[in-house]
Scaffold this active site. Structure first.
Site, PDB file in Angstrom:
ATOM      1  N   SER B  12       0.829  -1.329  -0.013  1.00  0.00           N
ATOM      2  CA  SER B  12       0.099   0.070  -0.193  1.00  0.00           C
ATOM      3  C   SER B  12       0.922   1.224  -0.030  1.00  0.00           C
ATOM      4  CB  SER B  12      -1.032  -0.129   1.180  1.00  0.00           C
ATOM      5  OG  SER B  12      -1.921   1.007   1.159  1.00  0.00           O
ATOM      6  N   HIS B  38      -2.774  -1.083  -3.166  1.00  0.00           N
ATOM      7  CA  HIS B  38      -4.144  -0.272  -2.851  1.00  0.00           C
ATOM      8  C   HIS B  38      -3.969   0.932  -3.797  1.00  0.00           C
ATOM      9  CE1 HIS B  38      -4.406  -1.901   1.257  1.00  0.00           C
ATOM     10  NE2 HIS B  38      -4.971  -2.552   0.670  1.00  0.00           N
ATOM     11  N   ASP B 132      -4.997  -4.578   6.283  1.00  0.00           N
ATOM     12  CA  ASP B 132      -5.327  -5.532   5.139  1.00  0.00           C
ATOM     13  C   ASP B 132      -4.285  -6.120   4.969  1.00  0.00           C
ATOM     14  OD1 ASP B 132      -6.112  -5.067   1.696  1.00  0.00           O
ATOM     15  OD2 ASP B 132      -7.054  -6.456   3.160  1.00  0.00           O
TER      16      ASP B 132
END
Lengths: 132, 188
Positions: B12, B38, B132
């Site tokens: 991310s 992401h 996540d």
């Protein structure tokens, strides 16, 4: 020169010192003292790399990003968070895909320029340097 | 089920630069590589293009229905969740965010099945905020896979790797460049 970087930070000393640094590197920079000023610059057409302080009074960096996304002002920008060590990041849910990088203050100016060069290339704002 | 080694990387904030540095250094790997970053639509193809410029393997945005090929890198596009069908075929799904994100690393990793004999599954969690990928890593470990997290020193932000480590399911915590070396050692 056209601004390629926007620094959003409520501390004047930081805005001034970073501005001097970027000007010496020949990189156009705009500053904003708050999230609202940042949004104003975006509505005026700024597109580039946004260096966003996390801790600001009234509207913090995370809520500023939320407003940027809600107002369809994200596209064409890359957002890099600037934080002091120990800054809480507990308001960041849902923003992960909009925050491309995260730097701890004080940051190394040369390291920052290397990172920025890569982000300028990603945005297509400048010609690629040796294809990378 | 096609008989490939699979590397699934979840990453991310800090990811684009970390992935560039990682893939600029590693030779072609004997695996399919799926990257779940992401990322919003509109930025995804730019990241894929920039990675393609430095990587020794072909890089493309993952396409719905596509079969994975060994020695190729697939980047999950923004605006969808990515799953693998039979460890071999890409399925892109619209739907609610998971862990407040889309694409979700947990969704992608939890779509993996136990590999065929002598084939590896490797799950990697790199720099990022939030958690996540933690449940995804737990799933990879439960399948008998190898799991790696990027360390705090080289992560732009250690949130996701830390959440993965806290599951107890991470085998190795490595600085960025050692991740590449380990992948090569495990696969080639």
């Amino acid at each position: 020169m056209d601004a390629k970087v926007m620094l959003v930070d409520d501390e004047e000393m930081i805005r001034e010192s970073v501005k001097v640094f970027f000007q010496s590197e020949g990189v156009g920079i705009l500053t904003a003292a708050s999230g609202d000023e940042c949004l104003d610059h975006l509505e005026d057409g700024f597109r580039g790399v946004i260096l966003m302080d996390v801790m600001m009074p009234d509207m913090d960096g995370w809520d500023t990003i939320r407003k940027i996304v809600e107002n369809d002002l994200y596209e064409g920008n890359i957002i890099v968070m600037l934080t002091a060590l120990g800054t809480p990041d507990n308001n960041m849910e849902g923003l992960q895909e909009y925050v491309t990088d995260y730097l701890t203050k004080p940051f190394n100016p040369d390291a920052l320029m290397e990172i920025l060069q890569y982000y300028f290339n990603l945005l297509g704002a400048l010609e690629p340097v040796d294809g990378k | 089920m096609v008989n490939n080694n699979i590397v699934m990387i979840g990453v991310s904030t800090g990811g684009p630069i970390a992935l560039k540095r990682l893939f600029a250094e590693i030779p072609p790997l004997n695996a399919v590589l799926v990257i779940v970053l992401h990322i919003p639509p509109g930025m995804d193809y730019k990241i894929a293009r920039s990675l393609a410029a430095v990587a020794s393997m072909p890089v493309a945005l993952a396409a719905d229905g596509e079969y994975l090929r060994s020695g190729h890198i697939y980047l999950a596009p923004g605006g969808f969740h990515l799953k693998l069908e039979g460890n071999s075929r890409i399925i892109l799904e619209e739907g609610a965010r998971v862990n407040f994100v889309q694409p979700s690393i947990d969704v992608a990793m939890k779509s993996l099945h136990k590999p065929l004999k002598k084939r590896r599954i490797i799950g990697v969690i790199m720099t990022g905020m939030g958690k996540d990928g933690a449940e995804g890593i737990r799933h990879v470990k439960a399948l008998g896979g190898v799991t790696i997290a990027q360390d705090a020193v080289t992560s732009a932000i250690y949130g996701m790797p830390k959440a993965a480590v806290e599951t107890g399911a991470v085998d190795f915590v490595f600085p960025l460049m050692k991740i590449g070396k380990k992948l090569f050692e495990l696969l080639n």
